[in-house]
Design a protein around this motif. Sequence first.
Motif, PDB file in Angstrom:
ATOM      1  N   PRO A  50      -9.906   3.839 -36.654  1.00 18.79           N
ATOM      2  CA  PRO A  50      -9.141   4.571 -35.849  1.00 18.79           C
ATOM      3  C   PRO A  50      -9.542   5.492 -34.792  1.00 18.79           C
ATOM      4  CG  PRO A  50      -9.732   5.662 -37.996  1.00 18.79           C
ATOM      5  CD  PRO A  50     -10.438   4.529 -37.853  1.00 18.79           C
ATOM      6  N   PRO A  51      -8.383   5.925 -34.004  1.00 21.43           N
ATOM      7  CA  PRO A  51      -8.530   6.743 -32.923  1.00 21.43           C
ATOM      8  C   PRO A  51      -8.599   8.280 -33.340  1.00 21.43           C
ATOM      9  CG  PRO A  51      -6.353   6.105 -32.839  1.00 21.43           C
ATOM     10  CD  PRO A  51      -7.061   5.246 -33.829  1.00 21.43           C
ATOM     11  N   PRO A  52      -9.381   9.070 -32.622  1.00 16.63           N
ATOM     12  CA  PRO A  52      -9.120  10.597 -33.067  1.00 16.63           C
ATOM     13  C   PRO A  52      -7.788  10.926 -33.336  1.00 16.63           C
ATOM     14  CG  PRO A  52     -10.540  10.402 -31.202  1.00 16.63           C
ATOM     15  CD  PRO A  52      -9.682   8.972 -31.313  1.00 16.63           C
ATOM     16  N   HIS A  53      -7.428  11.368 -34.502  1.00 16.26           N
ATOM     17  CA  HIS A  53      -5.939  12.023 -34.929  1.00 16.26           C
ATOM     18  C   HIS A  53      -6.005  13.152 -35.675  1.00 16.26           C
ATOM     19  CE1 HIS A  53      -7.571   9.377 -38.106  1.00 16.26           C
ATOM     20  NE2 HIS A  53      -6.832  10.193 -38.720  1.00 16.26           N
ATOM     21  N   SER A  56      -1.011  16.635 -40.485  1.00 15.76           N
ATOM     22  CA  SER A  56      -0.531  17.879 -40.542  1.00 15.76           C
ATOM     23  C   SER A  56       0.021  18.296 -42.049  1.00 15.76           C
ATOM     24  CB  SER A  56       0.656  17.958 -39.789  1.00 15.76           C
ATOM     25  OG  SER A  56       1.657  17.133 -40.205  1.00 15.76           O
ATOM     26  N   ARG A  57      -0.319  17.452 -43.070  1.00 18.04           N
ATOM     27  CA  ARG A  57       0.293  17.708 -44.419  1.00 18.04           C
ATOM     28  C   ARG A  57      -0.951  17.377 -45.538  1.00 18.04           C
ATOM     29  NH1 ARG A  57       5.442  14.845 -45.928  1.00 18.04           N
ATOM     30  NH2 ARG A  57       4.272  13.060 -45.341  1.00 18.04           N
ATOM     31  N   GLU A  58      -1.990  16.803 -44.839  1.00 15.20           N
ATOM     32  CA  GLU A  58      -2.900  16.217 -45.815  1.00 15.20           C
ATOM     33  C   GLU A  58      -4.355  16.460 -45.328  1.00 15.20           C
ATOM     34  OE1 GLU A  58      -1.391  13.511 -43.443  1.00 15.20           O
ATOM     35  OE2 GLU A  58      -0.409  13.651 -45.367  1.00 15.20           O
ATOM     36  N   ALA A  59      -5.537  16.400 -46.053  1.00 16.40           N
ATOM     37  CA  ALA A  59      -7.104  16.481 -45.698  1.00 16.40           C
ATOM     38  C   ALA A  59      -7.385  15.182 -45.648  1.00 16.40           C
ATOM     39  CB  ALA A  59      -7.524  17.652 -46.671  1.00 16.40           C
ATOM     40  N   GLU A  60      -8.345  14.890 -44.690  1.00 17.82           N
ATOM     41  CA  GLU A  60      -8.866  13.647 -44.831  1.00 17.82           C
ATOM     42  C   GLU A  60     -10.437  13.973 -44.615  1.00 17.82           C
ATOM     43  OE1 GLU A  60      -8.286   9.611 -42.425  1.00 17.82           O
ATOM     44  OE2 GLU A  60      -8.648  11.377 -41.025  1.00 17.82           O
ATOM     45  N   GLY A  61     -11.145  13.158 -45.361  1.00 13.12           N
ATOM     46  CA  GLY A  61     -12.664  13.309 -45.204  1.00 13.12           C
ATOM     47  C   GLY A  61     -13.202  11.844 -45.062  1.00 13.12           C
ATOM     48  N   SER A  62     -14.538  11.612 -44.473  1.00  9.96           N
ATOM     49  CA  SER A  62     -15.255  10.358 -44.236  1.00  9.96           C
ATOM     50  C   SER A  62     -16.485  10.387 -44.720  1.00  9.96           C
ATOM     51  CB  SER A  62     -14.855   9.611 -43.100  1.00  9.96           C
ATOM     52  OG  SER A  62     -15.533  10.653 -42.105  1.00  9.96           O
TER      53      SER A  62
END
Length: 64
Positions: A50-53, A56-62
């Motif tokens: 995925p491109p940088p993004h 606004s309503r959830e957290a994402e981790g990798s």
Amino acid sequence: MTINHGILSQPGEGDSYSVAGDVTTLKATSEQTDGKYALFEVIVAPQLGPPPHIHSREAEGSFC
């Protein structure tokens, strides 16, 4: 609150889908975690993903 330690799919388990050339495997769904989180494994080819993004309503981790 009840904790179910058997929620996560084991290696090689879980429903897999091809999404934009990546392979995404569901390891724990929001339905299984009472809406607390979802966890999935994504196999991404080099130079893709995925491109940088922004969410606004959830957290994402990798983890790489």
